[in-house]
Design a protein around this motif. Sequence first.
Motif, PDB file in Angstrom:
ATOM      1  N   GLU A   1      15.852  -3.163   8.289  1.00 43.23           N
ATOM      2  CA  GLU A   1      16.042  -3.903   7.042  1.00 43.23           C
ATOM      3  C   GLU A   1      15.213  -3.256   5.942  1.00 43.23           C
ATOM      4  N   PRO A   2      15.666  -3.342   4.697  1.00 41.54           N
ATOM      5  CA  PRO A   2      14.894  -2.726   3.602  1.00 41.54           C
ATOM      6  C   PRO A   2      13.543  -3.405   3.433  1.00 41.54           C
ATOM      7  N   ALA A   3      12.526  -2.612   3.137  1.00 39.61           N
ATOM      8  CA  ALA A   3      11.171  -3.134   2.964  1.00 39.61           C
ATOM      9  C   ALA A   3      10.974  -3.623   1.539  1.00 39.61           C
ATOM     10  N   ASP A   4      10.214  -4.703   1.388  1.00 40.65           N
ATOM     11  CA  ASP A   4       9.851  -5.179   0.049  1.00 40.65           C
ATOM     12  C   ASP A   4       8.868  -4.229  -0.619  1.00 40.65           C
ATOM     13  N   GLU A   5       8.006  -3.610   0.199  1.00 38.73           N
ATOM     14  CA  GLU A   5       6.984  -2.707  -0.309  1.00 38.73           C
ATOM     15  C   GLU A   5       6.504  -1.827   0.830  1.00 38.73           C
ATOM     16  N   ASP A   6       5.964  -0.669   0.483  1.00 37.61           N
ATOM     17  CA  ASP A   6       5.441   0.253   1.491  1.00 37.61           C
ATOM     18  C   ASP A   6       3.952   0.046   1.751  1.00 37.61           C
TER      19      ASP A   6
END
Length: 345
Positions: A325-330
């Motif tokens: 799933e896409p990350a909100d932040e790294d």
Amino acid sequence: MKKAVERGRNGKRGAHVTLSDVAKKVGVSPITISRALRNPQIVSEDLREVILRTVEQMGYIPNLAARALAGRHNGIVGVLTPALHQYGFTGLMVGIEDRFRDTELTVQYSNTLRHAEGEAGLLKSFLTQKPAGVIIAGAESYRDLLPLIERAACPIAHITDLSQEPQTLVVGLDHYTAGAEPTRFLLSRGYNRIAFFGRGADVRSRRRIEGYEAVMRDAGRFDPDLIIGGEAASRTGLGRELFSRLLQRVPDVDAVFAQSDELALGVLIECKERGIRVPEDLGICGFNDLEFSAFIEPSLTTVHIPRYDIGYRVADMLLRAVRDEPADEDKADLGFTIIPRGSTR
């Protein structure tokens, strides 16, 4: 012997019960049982209850090695930590486990006890088990870890001092600032001879020492004799011992910045024993904001670290990576908060 074998196959709880045994008892295929155990939400509530009840009654234990061979991973998240035995780690654990609760993943811990030379070996051990992912919760050094991380078949998330190497799937804080700002706070309260209690046993405490020293030098008040550390069976006992030693070599000390609330409690106890008034004669600031800090007398000024939030956030980052799933932040800096209480002016 024959009777014992038959009992093991038909009635005995534990290792001899197979997935096929459970499937036969429930009246479904083994693959249905396997899918239901990995992802309970994909089967109906009634069937799920029957499967879970049958698994419990028969004592079926899933074969994680077989699961890893059959799928992408074995369903386990490995957590590599240097301080599983310390109170401060509890909040991180609860945050991590709360995020993974009610998911398809379970958590397994390994404790390095701050031995940097053993970190790579423990990470290798996790990776050979084909885990869903790994959380490195406070590495001493990434020199030997980075090659393993780069080759890993699973995502690896990190709880770090933000000066350390990882740049993705990272949650932490700047421990240099966490050493500097409480020192400035004590100076702002009129304290001048501020001691630092801590040995610099790990990279985080060493960064805090650097922050403390920089602020004291800028204020023209740095004295190396004010930095003191040591070993003792009890952290609170160590606080008493360190303060006694400090008074012998720096009798005009007027504040202590301790690198744990347990150390700070030891200083407070020793002050009461010696008739030193807190906060009038001596200011005390702890670190971690453990539960007891608000309830002792006087209550303890301390540095609050959002450990639960750090644990929850890093687990959420890893879970998203495991699920593609896409990350909100790294990278997330969750910071800290100074909590002024009765132990400082």
